[in-house]
Write a protein that holds these residues in place. Structure first.
Motif, PDB file in Angstrom:
ATOM      1  N   VAL A 123       0.832  -1.194   0.000  1.00 30.56           N
ATOM      2  CA  VAL A 123       0.000   0.000   0.000  1.00 30.56           C
ATOM      3  C   VAL A 123       0.870   1.247   0.000  1.00 30.56           C
ATOM      4  O   VAL A 123       2.050   1.209   0.337  1.00 30.56           O
ATOM      5  CB  VAL A 123      -0.946   0.017   1.224  1.00 30.56           C
ATOM      6  CG1 VAL A 123      -1.857  -1.202   1.208  1.00 30.56           C
ATOM      7  CG2 VAL A 123      -0.159   0.093   2.527  1.00 30.56           C
ATOM      8  N   ASP A 124       0.260   2.357  -0.387  1.00 36.70           N
ATOM      9  CA  ASP A 124       0.921   3.650  -0.311  1.00 36.70           C
ATOM     10  C   ASP A 124       1.043   4.019   1.169  1.00 36.70           C
ATOM     11  O   ASP A 124       0.029   4.094   1.870  1.00 36.70           O
ATOM     12  CB  ASP A 124       0.075   4.683  -1.055  1.00 36.70           C
ATOM     13  CG  ASP A 124       0.703   6.061  -1.116  1.00 36.70           C
ATOM     14  OD1 ASP A 124       1.456   6.408  -0.182  1.00 36.70           O
ATOM     15  OD2 ASP A 124       0.437   6.789  -2.077  1.00 36.70           O
ATOM     16  N   PRO A 125       2.253   4.262   1.688  1.00 39.75           N
ATOM     17  CA  PRO A 125       2.402   4.580   3.114  1.00 39.75           C
ATOM     18  C   PRO A 125       1.565   5.780   3.549  1.00 39.75           C
ATOM     19  O   PRO A 125       1.079   5.819   4.679  1.00 39.75           O
ATOM     20  CB  PRO A 125       3.903   4.857   3.262  1.00 39.75           C
ATOM     21  CG  PRO A 125       4.538   4.134   2.133  1.00 39.75           C
ATOM     22  CD  PRO A 125       3.555   4.203   1.001  1.00 39.75           C
ATOM     23  N   GLY A 126       1.393   6.744   2.663  1.00 40.58           N
ATOM     24  CA  GLY A 126       0.594   7.916   3.001  1.00 40.58           C
ATOM     25  C   GLY A 126      -0.892   7.699   2.825  1.00 40.58           C
ATOM     26  O   GLY A 126      -1.705   8.485   3.312  1.00 40.58           O
ATOM     27  N   TRP A 127      -1.249   6.656   2.090  1.00 41.52           N
ATOM     28  CA  TRP A 127      -2.646   6.328   1.809  1.00 41.52           C
ATOM     29  C   TRP A 127      -2.839   4.828   2.002  1.00 41.52           C
ATOM     30  O   TRP A 127      -2.907   4.063   1.032  1.00 41.52           O
ATOM     31  CB  TRP A 127      -2.998   6.717   0.371  1.00 41.52           C
ATOM     32  CG  TRP A 127      -3.091   8.188   0.161  1.00 41.52           C
ATOM     33  CD1 TRP A 127      -2.069   9.075   0.027  1.00 41.52           C
ATOM     34  CD2 TRP A 127      -4.295   8.955   0.081  1.00 41.52           C
ATOM     35  NE1 TRP A 127      -2.551  10.340  -0.141  1.00 41.52           N
ATOM     36  CE2 TRP A 127      -3.913  10.298  -0.116  1.00 41.52           C
ATOM     37  CE3 TRP A 127      -5.652   8.630   0.137  1.00 41.52           C
ATOM     38  CZ2 TRP A 127      -4.849  11.322  -0.243  1.00 41.52           C
ATOM     39  CZ3 TRP A 127      -6.577   9.654   0.008  1.00 41.52           C
ATOM     40  CH2 TRP A 127      -6.180  10.988  -0.174  1.00 41.52           C
ATOM     41  N   PRO A 128      -2.918   4.353   3.234  1.00 43.61           N
ATOM     42  CA  PRO A 128      -2.965   2.912   3.479  1.00 43.61           C
ATOM     43  C   PRO A 128      -4.205   2.214   2.939  1.00 43.61           C
ATOM     44  O   PRO A 128      -4.253   0.975   2.926  1.00 43.61           O
ATOM     45  CB  PRO A 128      -2.896   2.817   5.014  1.00 43.61           C
ATOM     46  CG  PRO A 128      -3.310   4.156   5.513  1.00 43.61           C
ATOM     47  CD  PRO A 128      -2.868   5.141   4.487  1.00 43.61           C
ATOM     48  N   ASP A 129      -5.205   2.978   2.480  1.00 42.37           N
ATOM     49  CA  ASP A 129      -6.370   2.350   1.847  1.00 42.37           C
ATOM     50  C   ASP A 129      -6.244   2.335   0.321  1.00 42.37           C
ATOM     51  O   ASP A 129      -7.209   2.059  -0.383  1.00 42.37           O
ATOM     52  CB  ASP A 129      -7.666   3.048   2.257  1.00 42.37           C
ATOM     53  CG  ASP A 129      -7.648   4.550   2.002  1.00 42.37           C
ATOM     54  OD1 ASP A 129      -6.580   5.077   1.589  1.00 42.37           O
ATOM     55  OD2 ASP A 129      -8.682   5.205   2.219  1.00 42.37           O
ATOM     56  N   GLU A 130      -5.044   2.633  -0.202  1.00 43.21           N
ATOM     57  CA  GLU A 130      -4.791   2.568  -1.642  1.00 43.21           C
ATOM     58  C   GLU A 130      -3.677   1.556  -1.904  1.00 43.21           C
ATOM     59  O   GLU A 130      -2.551   1.720  -1.420  1.00 43.21           O
ATOM     60  CB  GLU A 130      -4.410   3.943  -2.196  1.00 43.21           C
ATOM     61  CG  GLU A 130      -5.522   4.976  -2.072  1.00 43.21           C
ATOM     62  CD  GLU A 130      -5.217   6.263  -2.818  1.00 43.21           C
ATOM     63  OE1 GLU A 130      -4.299   6.250  -3.664  1.00 43.21           O
ATOM     64  OE2 GLU A 130      -5.896   7.274  -2.549  1.00 43.21           O
ATOM     65  N   THR A 131      -3.995   0.537  -2.669  1.00 40.84           N
ATOM     66  CA  THR A 131      -3.040  -0.516  -2.992  1.00 40.84           C
ATOM     67  C   THR A 131      -2.320  -0.178  -4.292  1.00 40.84           C
ATOM     68  O   THR A 131      -2.949   0.252  -5.266  1.00 40.84           O
ATOM     69  CB  THR A 131      -3.747  -1.870  -3.131  1.00 40.84           C
ATOM     70  OG1 THR A 131      -4.439  -2.158  -1.918  1.00 40.84           O
ATOM     71  CG2 THR A 131      -2.753  -2.992  -3.427  1.00 40.84           C
ATOM     72  N   ILE A 132      -1.026  -0.382  -4.315  1.00 41.63           N
ATOM     73  CA  ILE A 132      -0.227  -0.070  -5.494  1.00 41.63           C
ATOM     74  C   ILE A 132      -0.426  -1.130  -6.572  1.00 41.63           C
ATOM     75  O   ILE A 132      -0.443  -2.340  -6.287  1.00 41.63           O
ATOM     76  CB  ILE A 132       1.252   0.067  -5.112  1.00 41.63           C
ATOM     77  CG1 ILE A 132       1.430   1.320  -4.227  1.00 41.63           C
ATOM     78  CG2 ILE A 132       2.143   0.156  -6.348  1.00 41.63           C
ATOM     79  CD1 ILE A 132       2.818   1.526  -3.695  1.00 41.63           C
ATOM     80  N   VAL A 133      -0.603  -0.671  -7.795  1.00 42.19           N
ATOM     81  CA  VAL A 133      -0.813  -1.555  -8.939  1.00 42.19           C
ATOM     82  C   VAL A 133       0.548  -2.036  -9.464  1.00 42.19           C
ATOM     83  O   VAL A 133       1.530  -1.295  -9.445  1.00 42.19           O
ATOM     84  CB  VAL A 133      -1.608  -0.807 -10.032  1.00 42.19           C
ATOM     85  CG1 VAL A 133      -1.659  -1.602 -11.323  1.00 42.19           C
ATOM     86  CG2 VAL A 133      -3.015  -0.482  -9.539  1.00 42.19           C
ATOM     87  N   ASP A 134       0.593  -3.258  -9.933  1.00 41.60           N
ATOM     88  CA  ASP A 134       1.833  -3.857 -10.437  1.00 41.60           C
ATOM     89  C   ASP A 134       2.078  -3.395 -11.873  1.00 41.60           C
ATOM     90  O   ASP A 134       1.617  -4.015 -12.830  1.00 41.60           O
ATOM     91  CB  ASP A 134       1.750  -5.374 -10.368  1.00 41.60           C
ATOM     92  CG  ASP A 134       3.086  -6.048 -10.684  1.00 41.60           C
ATOM     93  OD1 ASP A 134       4.023  -5.337 -11.105  1.00 41.60           O
ATOM     94  OD2 ASP A 134       3.182  -7.275 -10.517  1.00 41.60           O
ATOM     95  N   SER A 135       2.820  -2.302 -12.015  1.00 42.32           N
ATOM     96  CA  SER A 135       3.044  -1.722 -13.340  1.00 42.32           C
ATOM     97  C   SER A 135       3.955  -2.580 -14.208  1.00 42.32           C
ATOM     98  O   SER A 135       4.095  -2.310 -15.402  1.00 42.32           O
ATOM     99  CB  SER A 135       3.615  -0.306 -13.210  1.00 42.32           C
ATOM    100  OG  SER A 135       4.841  -0.316 -12.497  1.00 42.32           O
ATOM    101  N   ARG A 136       4.573  -3.619 -13.640  1.00 48.49           N
ATOM    102  CA  ARG A 136       5.358  -4.532 -14.473  1.00 48.49           C
ATOM    103  C   ARG A 136       4.453  -5.255 -15.468  1.00 48.49           C
ATOM    104  O   ARG A 136       4.912  -5.696 -16.529  1.00 48.49           O
ATOM    105  CB  ARG A 136       6.094  -5.545 -13.587  1.00 48.49           C
ATOM    106  CG  ARG A 136       7.152  -4.935 -12.678  1.00 48.49           C
ATOM    107  CD  ARG A 136       7.692  -5.923 -11.687  1.00 48.49           C
ATOM    108  NE  ARG A 136       6.627  -6.426 -10.786  1.00 48.49           N
ATOM    109  CZ  ARG A 136       6.835  -7.222  -9.757  1.00 48.49           C
ATOM    110  NH1 ARG A 136       8.080  -7.626  -9.463  1.00 48.49           N
ATOM    111  NH2 ARG A 136       5.830  -7.615  -8.991  1.00 48.49           N
ATOM    112  N   GLN A 137       3.181  -5.368 -15.132  1.00 43.39           N
ATOM    113  CA  GLN A 137       2.191  -5.983 -16.018  1.00 43.39           C
ATOM    114  C   GLN A 137       1.448  -4.878 -16.772  1.00 43.39           C
ATOM    115  O   GLN A 137       0.232  -4.737 -16.687  1.00 43.39           O
ATOM    116  CB  GLN A 137       1.221  -6.834 -15.208  1.00 43.39           C
ATOM    117  CG  GLN A 137       1.893  -7.913 -14.371  1.00 43.39           C
ATOM    118  CD  GLN A 137       0.895  -8.782 -13.651  1.00 43.39           C
ATOM    119  OE1 GLN A 137       0.165  -9.566 -14.274  1.00 43.39           O
ATOM    120  NE2 GLN A 137       0.836  -8.648 -12.332  1.00 43.39           N
ATOM    121  N   SER A 138       2.208  -4.094 -17.496  1.00 43.83           N
ATOM    122  CA  SER A 138       1.665  -2.867 -18.081  1.00 43.83           C
ATOM    123  C   SER A 138       0.524  -3.113 -19.054  1.00 43.83           C
ATOM    124  O   SER A 138      -0.465  -2.371 -19.050  1.00 43.83           O
ATOM    125  CB  SER A 138       2.788  -2.077 -18.764  1.00 43.83           C
ATOM    126  OG  SER A 138       3.447  -2.871 -19.731  1.00 43.83           O
TER     127      SER A 138
END
Length: 296
Positions: free
Chosen positions: A131-146
């Motif tokens: 998750v974004d440390p500043g926004w713990p309710d937002e999960t980071i998307v795996d941009s490696r799978q563009s």
């Protein structure tokens, strides 16, 4: 972020650590040729910014130096003089204004992680979502799978175009800085290029949101047309955007971080031509704490 969410600065804390990147990537020279600012305040139709992301037709940039409003906390009638209005993709564009559609493209909106394919969300070594440390309710998307991520976001882009927006703003371009090396700048740049191509294909101009340290690369390699910047005056980053996009920079400042009267900031020779002061929560005019001021 959702319309009711509180915005936060996405890139300021990495700007100091990565300041040298601006020199290494050639930022700091005046815009020339296709990057030069237009000579008047009228919207202009221009070719897409990069041959790699060229659209079948032209896109229309927002009017340079025009008044604008940032309405992610809720839609309302634009204040006098605001001919550019940014709203969340779930809201309709403001009638009679140049509309910019906000997309949280590199991490999930609060409460919306379950709507994403689970295998497109970044996980750590233990299989837990990152998750974004500043926004713990937002999960980071795996941009490696563009390619797969772009397949999810592209219908949202088309939805913005179908609703009547003229441009789209992509947030969280710098998520790679918050993943302890799991994602790289190249991963996010590859996804950004796909999203800008989709925007141009839908007839929309594409705005870089924050990520000041990557502006030269995002312009040259992903093909962004203009920038939306939060707190560039507060963190002395405005030149990182204007050196790349000229007068096509929309700057939002917040009272708790500006550190100087707005009149003083507006008098600075290096401030973006379009700059406003908004309340941190971006609430509507009838709500407590609403604030909207301009340099005009």
């Amino acid at each position: 972020m959702t319309p009711a969410a509180t915005p936060t600065r996405r890139s300021g804390w990495v700007a100091a650590a990565l300041a040298g990147i601006l020199l290494l990537t050639g930022c700091g020279t005046a815009a020339t040729g296709d990057d030069a600012p237009p000579s008047d305040n009228n919207p202009e139709s221009v070719p897409a910014a990069s041959p790699a992301t060229a659209s079948p037709g032209d896109v229309t940039l927002p009017p340079a130096g025009a008044g604008f409003d940032y309405q992610l906390g809720g839609a309302y009638s634009p204040p006098a003089g605001a001919t550019i209005v940014v709203r969340d993709r779930t809201a309709p564009p403001a009638a009679g204004a140049y509309g910019i559609c906000y997309l949280n493209a590199f991490q999930t909106q609060p409460g919306e992680a379950s709507g994403w394919p689970s295998d497109l969300l970044l996980t750590d070594a233990s299989g837990q979502p990152v998750v974004d440390p500043g926004w713990p309710d937002e999960t980071i998307v795996d941009s490696r799978q563009s390619d797969q991520v772009a397949a999810v976001v592209t219908p949202w882009i088309q939805g913005c175009a179908d609703a009547g927006y003229r441009a789209v703003e992509f947030d969280n371009l710098d998520t790679y800085t918050r993943t302890d090396g799991a994602l790289t700048r190249d991963d996010n740049l590859r996804l950004a290029r796909l999203l800008v191509t989709a925007a141009h294909g839908a007839g929309l101009a594409a705005a870089q949101k924050n990520a000041a340290e990557d502006a030269p690369l995002l312009r040259a390699q992903a093909g962004f047309d203009f920038a939306v910047a939060e707190e560039c005056a507060a963190y002395d980053e405005c030149a990182a955007y204007t050196d790349v996009y000229g007068s096509h920079v929309l700057a939002i400042e917040y009272p708790d971080t500006l550190g100087a009267p707005l009149s003083e900031v507006c008098a600075r020779p290096d401030r973006p031509a379009s700059l406003i002061l908004r309340d941190r929560k971006l609430v509507t005019p009838e709500a407590s704490g609403y604030r909207y001021e301009t340099c005009r």
